[in-house]
Design an enzyme around this catalytic site. Structure first.
Site, mmCIF file in Angstrom:
data_model
loop_
_atom_site.group_PDB
_atom_site.id
_atom_site.type_symbol
_atom_site.label_atom_id
_atom_site.label_comp_id
_atom_site.label_asym_id
_atom_site.label_seq_id
_atom_site.Cartn_x
_atom_site.Cartn_y
_atom_site.Cartn_z
ATOM 1 N N ASP A 65 -56.064 -69.415 -4.182
ATOM 2 C CA ASP A 65 -55.575 -68.195 -3.541
ATOM 3 C C ASP A 65 -54.828 -67.343 -4.559
ATOM 4 O O ASP A 65 -54.205 -67.898 -5.465
ATOM 5 C CB ASP A 65 -54.573 -68.586 -2.442
ATOM 6 C CG ASP A 65 -55.017 -68.178 -1.052
ATOM 7 O OD1 ASP A 65 -56.216 -67.932 -0.874
ATOM 8 O OD2 ASP A 65 -54.168 -68.123 -0.161
ATOM 9 N N TYR A 67 -51.563 -65.337 -5.842
ATOM 10 C CA TYR A 67 -50.137 -65.437 -5.532
ATOM 11 C C TYR A 67 -49.798 -64.463 -4.404
ATOM 12 O O TYR A 67 -50.322 -63.352 -4.360
ATOM 13 C CB TYR A 67 -49.298 -65.092 -6.764
ATOM 14 C CG TYR A 67 -49.469 -66.024 -7.932
ATOM 15 C CD1 TYR A 67 -49.227 -67.387 -7.799
ATOM 16 C CD2 TYR A 67 -49.848 -65.539 -9.183
ATOM 17 C CE1 TYR A 67 -49.366 -68.251 -8.891
ATOM 18 C CE2 TYR A 67 -49.991 -66.395 -10.274
ATOM 19 C CZ TYR A 67 -49.745 -67.748 -10.128
ATOM 20 O OH TYR A 67 -49.887 -68.596 -11.200
ATOM 21 N N PHE A 78 -53.962 -67.980 -11.715
ATOM 22 C CA PHE A 78 -52.832 -68.541 -12.467
ATOM 23 C C PHE A 78 -52.025 -67.502 -13.245
ATOM 24 O O PHE A 78 -50.935 -67.793 -13.719
ATOM 25 C CB PHE A 78 -53.283 -69.657 -13.425
ATOM 26 C CG PHE A 78 -53.856 -70.863 -12.739
ATOM 27 C CD1 PHE A 78 -53.032 -71.735 -12.037
ATOM 28 C CD2 PHE A 78 -55.225 -71.124 -12.777
ATOM 29 C CE1 PHE A 78 -53.555 -72.855 -11.384
ATOM 30 C CE2 PHE A 78 -55.750 -72.243 -12.124
ATOM 31 C CZ PHE A 78 -54.917 -73.107 -11.429
ATOM 32 N N HIS A 187 -54.600 -81.099 -10.432
ATOM 33 C CA HIS A 187 -54.096 -79.722 -10.510
ATOM 34 C C HIS A 187 -52.815 -79.674 -11.348
ATOM 35 O O HIS A 187 -52.058 -80.652 -11.383
ATOM 36 C CB HIS A 187 -53.817 -79.224 -9.087
ATOM 37 C CG HIS A 187 -53.640 -77.754 -8.970
ATOM 38 N ND1 HIS A 187 -52.413 -77.143 -9.168
ATOM 39 C CD2 HIS A 187 -54.522 -76.767 -8.667
ATOM 40 C CE1 HIS A 187 -52.552 -75.841 -8.987
ATOM 41 N NE2 HIS A 187 -53.822 -75.582 -8.684
#
Length: 221
Positions: A65, A67, A78, A187
């Site tokens: 998703d 931010y 990221f 992750h």
């Protein structure tokens, strides 16, 4: 449908833009931008594609998703804009780069510098309501980004896919491992990074693979 996106991607994705699900998705996204605060800014929804053309593509990094806090999302997974505090996962990404390549953490978390070298920083969902994680999931974006991955898998060879966490790994489960390099680990989230993200050496493995194919490696600073 006329979508504003970099020309090489427009060519390979045009059939996708004509499908009914994408028309419905577009109507939903437009209504959301009118009704609420949505990230990233509308002009940056396809930023990952606009900064990394299909021709120059050499690495695909899959997020989930955007931010959902103010001033963070700008269309690259990221990544945050210059001057924005680093989110925890990005801090851990830079920690692994330092462990792997000896490169100290940069001053900015803006990863446009990676995208311009051929790294597609692809979120599975390209929009989100402010402060509501996952709010635009299951509206059509996942189908669209699945198709992007499928087209890359089919049309390109020698691409490095970085799949961090179970979600990204499921997203990339149909990638042809005989023609691409697929790097998988947990992750970089603080909840999991110490269980196999640190020490995965994905950045050096990526560059070794690219160099072996005569492709310029990525400067991960």
């Amino acid at each position: 449908m006329n979508v504003t996106i970099e020309s090489s991607w427009k060519h390979v994705l045009q059939d996708e833009f004509e499908k009914e699900y994408f028309r419905i998705l577009t109507e939903f996204v437009r209504s959301e931008y009118k009704a609420a605060t949505v990230y990233p800014p509308a002009g940056l929804i396809f930023n990952a594609f606009n900064l990394c053309s299909f021709e120059n593509l050499k690495v695909v990094l899959i997020g989930q998703d955007p931010y959902h806090g103010p001033g963070q999302a700008h269309g690259l997974c990221f990544s945050v804009k210059d001057g924005v505090d680093f989110p925890p996962s990005l801090i851990n990404i830079f920690k692994e780069i330092e462990l792997d390549l000896g490169l100290s953490r940069p001053a900015s978390g803006n990863l446009e510098r990676w995208a311009k070298q051929g790294v597609l920083l692809l979120n599975a969902t390209l929009t989100v309501r402010a402060h509501l994680a996952g709010s635009h999931q299951k509206k059509g974006w996942e189908q669209f980004t699945d198709s992007v991955i499928s087209i890359i898998n089919r049309e390109k060879s020698g691409i490095v896919f970085m799949l961090w966490g179970a979600y990204a790994q499921k997203k990339g489960e149909n990638i042809d491992r005989t023609k691409h390099l697929v790097l998988e680990s947990v992750h970089p989230s603080p909840l999991s990074a110490s269980r196999g993200f640190f020490g995965n050496h994905h950045f050096s493995k990526c560059n070794s693979y690219l160099s072996g194919k005569g492709v310029n490696p990525v400067d991960w600073r």
